[in-house]
Motif scaffolding. Structure first.
Motif, PDB file in Angstrom:
ATOM      1  N   THR A  41       0.838  -1.203   0.000  1.00 51.11           N
ATOM      2  CA  THR A  41       0.000   0.000   0.000  1.00 51.11           C
ATOM      3  C   THR A  41       0.873   1.252   0.000  1.00 51.11           C
ATOM      4  OG1 THR A  41      -1.757  -1.175   1.171  1.00 51.11           O
ATOM      5  CG2 THR A  41      -1.833   1.230   1.224  1.00 51.11           C
ATOM      6  N   MET A  42       1.923   1.245   0.821  1.00 51.78           N
ATOM      7  CA  MET A  42       2.850   2.371   0.880  1.00 51.78           C
ATOM      8  C   MET A  42       3.555   2.564  -0.461  1.00 51.78           C
ATOM      9  SD  MET A  42       6.087   2.894   3.476  1.00 51.78           S
ATOM     10  CE  MET A  42       6.950   1.458   2.829  1.00 51.78           C
ATOM     11  N   LEU A  43       4.012   1.486  -1.053  1.00 52.48           N
ATOM     12  CA  LEU A  43       4.698   1.546  -2.340  1.00 52.48           C
ATOM     13  C   LEU A  43       3.768   2.079  -3.430  1.00 52.48           C
ATOM     14  CD1 LEU A  43       7.376   0.877  -3.761  1.00 52.48           C
ATOM     15  CD2 LEU A  43       6.500  -1.433  -4.130  1.00 52.48           C
ATOM     16  N   THR A  44       2.532   1.647  -3.421  1.00 48.21           N
ATOM     17  CA  THR A  44       1.547   2.126  -4.399  1.00 48.21           C
ATOM     18  C   THR A  44       1.329   3.628  -4.263  1.00 48.21           C
ATOM     19  OG1 THR A  44       0.452  -0.029  -4.436  1.00 48.21           O
ATOM     20  CG2 THR A  44      -0.840   1.861  -5.193  1.00 48.21           C
ATOM     21  N   LEU A  45       1.243   4.126  -3.041  1.00 50.07           N
ATOM     22  CA  LEU A  45       1.096   5.564  -2.831  1.00 50.07           C
ATOM     23  C   LEU A  45       2.313   6.314  -3.371  1.00 50.07           C
ATOM     24  CD1 LEU A  45      -0.459   7.976  -1.628  1.00 50.07           C
ATOM     25  CD2 LEU A  45       0.703   7.502   0.547  1.00 50.07           C
ATOM     26  N   GLY A  46       3.495   5.825  -3.078  1.00 54.27           N
ATOM     27  CA  GLY A  46       4.710   6.463  -3.577  1.00 54.27           C
ATOM     28  C   GLY A  46       4.807   6.455  -5.089  1.00 54.27           C
ATOM     29  N   ARG A  47       4.394   5.375  -5.693  1.00 44.71           N
ATOM     30  CA  ARG A  47       4.511   5.243  -7.152  1.00 44.71           C
ATOM     31  C   ARG A  47       3.500   6.085  -7.925  1.00 44.71           C
ATOM     32  NH1 ARG A  47       6.176  -1.143  -7.842  1.00 44.71           N
ATOM     33  NH2 ARG A  47       8.397  -0.778  -7.438  1.00 44.71           N
ATOM     34  N   GLN A  48       2.636   6.783  -7.231  1.00 45.94           N
ATOM     35  CA  GLN A  48       1.748   7.731  -7.903  1.00 45.94           C
ATOM     36  C   GLN A  48       2.537   8.933  -8.418  1.00 45.94           C
ATOM     37  OE1 GLN A  48      -1.441   8.782  -5.256  1.00 45.94           O
ATOM     38  NE2 GLN A  48      -2.205   6.692  -5.142  1.00 45.94           N
ATOM     39  N   HIS A  49       3.778   9.072  -7.976  1.00 41.97           N
ATOM     40  CA  HIS A  49       4.639  10.182  -8.369  1.00 41.97           C
ATOM     41  C   HIS A  49       5.786   9.628  -9.207  1.00 41.97           C
ATOM     42  CE1 HIS A  49       2.434  12.670  -5.529  1.00 41.97           C
ATOM     43  NE2 HIS A  49       2.457  11.605  -4.748  1.00 41.97           N
ATOM     44  N   VAL A  53      12.184  10.040  -5.050  1.00 38.27           N
ATOM     45  CA  VAL A  53      13.318   9.491  -4.313  1.00 38.27           C
ATOM     46  C   VAL A  53      12.819   9.198  -2.906  1.00 38.27           C
ATOM     47  CG1 VAL A  53      15.608   9.950  -3.358  1.00 38.27           C
ATOM     48  CG2 VAL A  53      15.026  10.824  -5.612  1.00 38.27           C
ATOM     49  N   TRP A  54      13.129   8.027  -2.410  1.00 38.05           N
ATOM     50  CA  TRP A  54      12.759   7.658  -1.042  1.00 38.05           C
ATOM     51  C   TRP A  54      13.920   8.026  -0.129  1.00 38.05           C
ATOM     52  CZ3 TRP A  54       8.143   5.035   0.267  1.00 38.05           C
ATOM     53  CH2 TRP A  54       7.364   4.630  -0.819  1.00 38.05           C
ATOM     54  N   ALA A  55      13.650   8.779   0.914  1.00 42.97           N
ATOM     55  CA  ALA A  55      14.653   9.141   1.922  1.00 42.97           C
ATOM     56  C   ALA A  55      14.299   8.381   3.197  1.00 42.97           C
ATOM     57  CB  ALA A  55      14.638  10.638   2.165  1.00 42.97           C
TER      58      ALA A  55
END
Length: 107
Positions: A41-49, A53-55
């Motif tokens: 779920t977290m990865l899906t939210l991030g991949r909307q952009h 870059v993940w910090a």
């Protein structure tokens, strides 16, 4: 839309993220479990952009397992410096923030 930084504060069984753009505007935030479903779920939210870059705070410690999972899934992962750059971390517990422009991903 320009590049976003997804700041992550890992915990034992969860991770809190905040997505900010180059104008330091918060685009999304949330707390997710580190189990398979929460991570996805977290990865899906991030991949909307697209340009992201993940910090990951503590990517050589408590956040190492999440940083490794992100890299294995093809994500670009960096780490914040000693001083944090995310408003979710602007508490006495985590320290102060630095401007977005001063943060750089690790090589």
């Amino acid at each position: 839309m320009g590049q976003v930084i997804i700041g992550m504060g890992p915990h034992k069984r969860s991770a809190t993220i905040e997505i900010i753009n180059d104008r330091e505007k918060i685009l999304a935030q949330g707390r997710f479990g580190t189990d398979r479903d929460g991570y996805q779920t977290m990865l899906t939210l991030g991949r909307q952009h697209k340009d992201r870059v993940w910090a990951v705070e503590g990517c050589n410690g408590i956040g190492k397992h999440l940083a490794q999972r992100l890299v294995a899934d093809g994500e670009t992962v960096g780490r914040p410096g000693v001083r944090r750059c995310f408003s979710m971390l602007e508490s006495p517990t985590y320290g102060t923030s630095i401007p977005y422009q001063q943060w750089a991903p690790t090589s």
